[in-house]
Design a protein around this motif. Structure first.
Motif, PDB file in Angstrom:
ATOM      1  N   ILE A 215      46.221  40.822  36.957  1.00 50.24           N
ATOM      2  CA  ILE A 215      44.823  40.996  37.342  1.00 50.24           C
ATOM      3  C   ILE A 215      44.449  42.452  37.144  1.00 50.24           C
ATOM      4  O   ILE A 215      45.284  43.357  37.315  1.00 50.24           O
ATOM      5  CB  ILE A 215      44.599  40.578  38.808  1.00 50.24           C
ATOM      6  N   ASN A 216      43.218  42.666  36.763  1.00 55.49           N
ATOM      7  CA  ASN A 216      42.723  44.030  36.569  1.00 55.49           C
ATOM      8  C   ASN A 216      42.884  44.841  37.854  1.00 55.49           C
ATOM      9  O   ASN A 216      42.433  44.413  38.921  1.00 55.49           O
ATOM     10  CB  ASN A 216      41.235  43.970  36.175  1.00 55.49           C
ATOM     11  N   PRO A 217      43.533  46.023  37.789  1.00 57.01           N
ATOM     12  CA  PRO A 217      43.705  46.825  39.011  1.00 57.01           C
ATOM     13  C   PRO A 217      42.388  47.213  39.681  1.00 57.01           C
ATOM     14  O   PRO A 217      42.328  47.342  40.909  1.00 57.01           O
ATOM     15  CB  PRO A 217      44.466  48.074  38.511  1.00 57.01           C
ATOM     16  N   PHE A 218      41.331  47.379  38.866  1.00 53.75           N
ATOM     17  CA  PHE A 218      40.043  47.714  39.472  1.00 53.75           C
ATOM     18  C   PHE A 218      39.516  46.553  40.310  1.00 53.75           C
ATOM     19  O   PHE A 218      38.949  46.769  41.391  1.00 53.75           O
ATOM     20  CB  PHE A 218      39.038  48.069  38.378  1.00 53.75           C
ATOM     21  N   MET A 219      39.704  45.313  39.836  1.00 49.97           N
ATOM     22  CA  MET A 219      39.291  44.156  40.621  1.00 49.97           C
ATOM     23  C   MET A 219      40.112  44.046  41.904  1.00 49.97           C
ATOM     24  O   MET A 219      39.592  43.690  42.964  1.00 49.97           O
ATOM     25  CB  MET A 219      39.435  42.885  39.789  1.00 49.97           C
ATOM     26  N   ILE A 220      41.414  44.362  41.817  1.00 53.62           N
ATOM     27  CA  ILE A 220      42.254  44.364  43.018  1.00 53.62           C
ATOM     28  C   ILE A 220      41.752  45.401  44.010  1.00 53.62           C
ATOM     29  O   ILE A 220      41.685  45.153  45.221  1.00 53.62           O
ATOM     30  CB  ILE A 220      43.722  44.623  42.644  1.00 53.62           C
ATOM     31  N   PHE A 221      41.384  46.575  43.511  1.00 51.28           N
ATOM     32  CA  PHE A 221      40.889  47.627  44.397  1.00 51.28           C
ATOM     33  C   PHE A 221      39.580  47.216  45.064  1.00 51.28           C
ATOM     34  O   PHE A 221      39.388  47.438  46.267  1.00 51.28           O
ATOM     35  CB  PHE A 221      40.698  48.922  43.601  1.00 51.28           C
ATOM     36  N   LEU A 222      38.672  46.585  44.314  1.00 51.80           N
ATOM     37  CA  LEU A 222      37.407  46.134  44.904  1.00 51.80           C
ATOM     38  C   LEU A 222      37.652  45.054  45.963  1.00 51.80           C
ATOM     39  O   LEU A 222      37.064  45.095  47.048  1.00 51.80           O
ATOM     40  CB  LEU A 222      36.493  45.593  43.806  1.00 51.80           C
ATOM     41  N   SER A 223      38.511  44.080  45.648  1.00 52.24           N
ATOM     42  CA  SER A 223      38.822  43.038  46.619  1.00 52.24           C
ATOM     43  C   SER A 223      39.482  43.622  47.861  1.00 52.24           C
ATOM     44  O   SER A 223      39.165  43.240  48.993  1.00 52.24           O
ATOM     45  CB  SER A 223      39.731  41.989  45.977  1.00 52.24           C
ATOM     46  N   LEU A 224      40.402  44.566  47.649  1.00 53.86           N
ATOM     47  CA  LEU A 224      41.082  45.195  48.781  1.00 53.86           C
ATOM     48  C   LEU A 224      40.102  45.965  49.658  1.00 53.86           C
ATOM     49  O   LEU A 224      40.143  45.898  50.891  1.00 53.86           O
ATOM     50  CB  LEU A 224      42.170  46.122  48.249  1.00 53.86           C
ATOM     51  N   THR A 225      39.184  46.686  49.023  1.00 52.15           N
ATOM     52  CA  THR A 225      38.197  47.455  49.784  1.00 52.15           C
ATOM     53  C   THR A 225      37.310  46.542  50.630  1.00 52.15           C
ATOM     54  O   THR A 225      37.061  46.812  51.814  1.00 52.15           O
ATOM     55  CB  THR A 225      37.334  48.288  48.830  1.00 52.15           C
ATOM     56  N   PHE A 226      36.843  45.447  50.022  1.00 54.94           N
ATOM     57  CA  PHE A 226      35.961  44.543  50.762  1.00 54.94           C
ATOM     58  C   PHE A 226      36.681  43.875  51.928  1.00 54.94           C
ATOM     59  O   PHE A 226      36.164  43.848  53.056  1.00 54.94           O
ATOM     60  CB  PHE A 226      35.395  43.477  49.820  1.00 54.94           C
ATOM     61  N   TRP A 227      37.867  43.324  51.694  1.00 51.40           N
ATOM     62  CA  TRP A 227      38.547  42.566  52.738  1.00 51.40           C
ATOM     63  C   TRP A 227      39.059  43.467  53.850  1.00 51.40           C
ATOM     64  O   TRP A 227      39.077  43.066  55.018  1.00 51.40           O
ATOM     65  CB  TRP A 227      39.689  41.742  52.137  1.00 51.40           C
ATOM     66  N   ILE A 228      39.488  44.674  53.530  1.00 50.71           N
ATOM     67  CA  ILE A 228      39.887  45.600  54.595  1.00 50.71           C
ATOM     68  C   ILE A 228      38.672  46.018  55.406  1.00 50.71           C
ATOM     69  O   ILE A 228      38.744  46.166  56.636  1.00 50.71           O
ATOM     70  CB  ILE A 228      40.626  46.814  54.004  1.00 50.71           C
ATOM     71  N   TRP A 229      37.540  46.222  54.752  1.00 53.29           N
ATOM     72  CA  TRP A 229      36.302  46.529  55.484  1.00 53.29           C
ATOM     73  C   TRP A 229      35.919  45.371  56.397  1.00 53.29           C
ATOM     74  O   TRP A 229      35.439  45.588  57.516  1.00 53.29           O
ATOM     75  CB  TRP A 229      35.175  46.805  54.502  1.00 53.29           C
ATOM     76  N   ALA A 230      36.141  44.141  55.929  1.00 58.29           N
ATOM     77  CA  ALA A 230      35.723  42.976  56.707  1.00 58.29           C
ATOM     78  C   ALA A 230      36.711  42.630  57.808  1.00 58.29           C
ATOM     79  O   ALA A 230      36.317  42.431  58.965  1.00 58.29           O
ATOM     80  CB  ALA A 230      35.530  41.777  55.776  1.00 58.29           C
TER      81      ALA A 230
ATOM     82  N   PRO B 283      55.418  43.042  36.813  1.00 47.53           N
ATOM     83  CA  PRO B 283      54.773  42.399  35.653  1.00 47.53           C
ATOM     84  C   PRO B 283      55.702  41.469  34.884  1.00 47.53           C
ATOM     85  O   PRO B 283      55.268  40.416  34.399  1.00 47.53           O
ATOM     86  CB  PRO B 283      54.331  43.596  34.791  1.00 47.53           C
ATOM     87  N   ASN B 284      56.999  41.825  34.762  1.00 43.36           N
ATOM     88  CA  ASN B 284      57.918  40.959  34.034  1.00 43.36           C
ATOM     89  C   ASN B 284      58.214  39.669  34.797  1.00 43.36           C
ATOM     90  O   ASN B 284      58.431  38.615  34.187  1.00 43.36           O
ATOM     91  CB  ASN B 284      59.226  41.703  33.758  1.00 43.36           C
ATOM     92  N   LEU B 285      58.229  39.738  36.128  1.00 44.91           N
ATOM     93  CA  LEU B 285      58.506  38.543  36.916  1.00 44.91           C
ATOM     94  C   LEU B 285      57.301  37.621  36.997  1.00 44.91           C
ATOM     95  O   LEU B 285      57.435  36.398  36.951  1.00 44.91           O
ATOM     96  CB  LEU B 285      58.965  38.933  38.324  1.00 44.91           C
ATOM     97  N   LEU B 286      56.111  38.190  37.142  1.00 45.03           N
ATOM     98  CA  LEU B 286      54.906  37.366  37.271  1.00 45.03           C
ATOM     99  C   LEU B 286      54.403  36.867  35.932  1.00 45.03           C
ATOM    100  O   LEU B 286      53.862  35.772  35.826  1.00 45.03           O
ATOM    101  CB  LEU B 286      53.800  38.152  37.976  1.00 45.03           C
ATOM    102  N   GLY B 287      54.548  37.673  34.886  1.00 45.62           N
ATOM    103  CA  GLY B 287      54.047  37.271  33.581  1.00 45.62           C
ATOM    104  C   GLY B 287      52.608  37.696  33.382  1.00 45.62           C
ATOM    105  O   GLY B 287      51.912  38.135  34.298  1.00 45.62           O
ATOM    106  N   ARG B 288      52.136  37.536  32.160  1.00 45.29           N
ATOM    107  CA  ARG B 288      50.783  37.973  31.822  1.00 45.29           C
ATOM    108  C   ARG B 288      49.705  37.085  32.432  1.00 45.29           C
ATOM    109  O   ARG B 288      48.584  37.532  32.664  1.00 45.29           O
ATOM    110  CB  ARG B 288      50.610  37.992  30.295  1.00 45.29           C
ATOM    111  N   THR B 289      50.028  35.808  32.670  1.00 51.71           N
ATOM    112  CA  THR B 289      49.012  34.911  33.215  1.00 51.71           C
ATOM    113  C   THR B 289      48.637  35.269  34.639  1.00 51.71           C
ATOM    114  O   THR B 289      47.586  34.857  35.121  1.00 51.71           O
ATOM    115  CB  THR B 289      49.523  33.460  33.176  1.00 51.71           C
ATOM    116  N   MET B 290      49.481  36.024  35.341  1.00 53.03           N
ATOM    117  CA  MET B 290      49.208  36.402  36.721  1.00 53.03           C
ATOM    118  C   MET B 290      48.717  37.840  36.829  1.00 53.03           C
ATOM    119  O   MET B 290      48.533  38.346  37.929  1.00 53.03           O
ATOM    120  CB  MET B 290      50.483  36.241  37.556  1.00 53.03           C
TER     121      MET B 290
END
Length: 397
Positions: A306-321, A297-304
């Motif tokens: 992302i909500n962990p729940f959104m990351i989990f949803l994206s990860l679930t979909f793309w791994i399924w696909a 988080p300190n290296l990327l900053g606040r602008t980068m």
């Protein structure tokens, strides 16, 4: 009158339901199409993601006077060199551990023999639950004999084809990315639309490149720390576990969980004790906790962020696909979607001044490059009419 109003409301509800059904069917069809087109789309999307990561490297080479085709070829060769060196470093320890698997498995079975009583108690509890629920049916599992060599031989052409699509797509994306951007901007009908689209392009390139380069640096650090940790606790082949931790750290959540399981099994099989398996796993979770909550988080900053729940949803979909490839592009795809949404629906999140100035300058250059080069012809001016001279008055005689 009341019947007409009721009929109107019913028709409105029916129309909304029909629109919702059409949108739902379209989304389902798109999901199925993305999954079925994995052979082509997965390497193509991965090439675009890697191309966005190595875009600054290609820009640096082009600024030194190299043509775009040559700089793209050098970047692809550099990536191939990294893959070949990494594969050579992995080959030796993996072949060694392939020979040691029977010994490690015997030690794990010996340790599991001490857990027979708890497992038997769980089995007795399961039988009691079955008797209470009336589940007396038994399940029969059959394992069909298949040749592993035949399966690998059948998969090899498909894997080689996907690798070829990935390398060719990466080369052409790096060599023609500016032309693709300018051509896309040329399709915009107004300067304001071109300006906004150019900002989207540059924002996506900046965010994805910054994220991937930062995460790669962090993962190298995680790999180095895991190497030292496994060496300190006495696990053999510490370089292998460090490299594996660095690679799996690109896949959030699932990669860390799989790495922890590997360290637990290796520690348990090497030492033959439960503590020997729990210690490296606990230390790895501590390293991952510090990296995920303080370093990244300190290296990327606040602008980068992302909500962990959104990351989990994206990860679930793309791994399924798309499987592991989908896990690699899950977070970059979210960054692309986030950049598009923030330019369509601007938020209050303010990027750093230096980044905003850089994006604005590049967007201005792209907008100017997409302007039509030939000016529209000016309308023909009507010919001037000659003014008729008034007759001179007759002089008095």
């Amino acid at each position: 009158m009341i019947k007409d109003i009721q009929r109107t409301n019913f028709e409105r509800v029916l129309g909304n339901a029909a629109q919702f059904a059409i949108v739902t069917i379209g989304i389902v069809v798109a999901f199925v199409a993305v999954r079925e087109a994995q052979v082509v789309l997965a390497p193509l999307f991965l090439a675009i993601t890697v191309g966005l990561m190595f875009g600054p490297v290609a820009d640096m080479l082009e600024q030194r006077g190299l043509p775009e085709a040559l700089s793209a070829g050098l970047v692809v060769l550099l990536l191939l060199f990294v893959i070949i060196v990494g594969g050579a470093l992995f080959y030796g320890p993996l072949s060694e551990w392939a020979e040691r698997i029977p010994v490690v498995w015997d030690r794990i079975q010996a340790e599991l023999a001490n857990w027979q009583e708890p497992i038997a108690a769980i089995g007795a509890l399961q039988e009691q639950v079955k008797s209470v629920l009336g589940g007396g049916a038994t399940m029969e599992v059959r394992v069909e004999d298949g040749s592993t060599v035949t399966g690998i031989a059948m998969l090899a052409p498909a894997i080689l084809a996907q690798v070829g699509v990935f390398l060719v797509s990466l080369y052409f994306f790096l060599a023609t990315r500016d032309n693709i951007r300018v051509a896309t901007l040329s399709l915009c009908v107004s300067r304001r639309m071109r300006w906004r689209t150019a900002h989207v392009f540059r924002d996506v390139e900046q965010k994805v490149s910054k994220y991937l380069l930062t995460i790669s640096s962090v993962n190298l650090g995680v790999g180095a720390v895991v190497t030292l940790m496994t060496w300190a606790v006495g696990l053999p082949s510490p370089l292998l576990w460090g490299a594996m931790a660095a690679v799996l750290n690109y896949i959030p959540f699932i990669g860390q969980a799989f790495m922890a399981l590997v360290l637990f099994l290796v520690g348990l099989g090497t030492t033959g004790e439960l503590f020997g398996g729990l210690l490296p796993m606990a230390l790895y979770f501590g390293i991952n906790f510090i990296e995920g909550n303080f370093v990244t988080p300190n290296l990327l900053g606040r602008t980068m962020t992302i909500n962990p729940f959104m990351i989990f949803l994206s990860l679930t979909f793309w791994i399924w696909a798309w499987g592991p490839v989908g896990g690699l592009i899950a977070v970059p795809s979210l960054l692309v979607l986030y950049s598009i949404v923030t330019h369509i629906l601007p938020t209050r999140t303010v990027a750093p001044r230096k980044l905003r100035r850089l994006v604005t300058q590049k967007a201005s250059r792209d907008t100017d490059a997409a302007e039509p080069k030939v000016a529209p012809p000016e309308p023909a001016k009507p010919p001037r009419r000659k003014q008729e001279r008034a007759p001179k008055p007759a002089s008095a005689a």
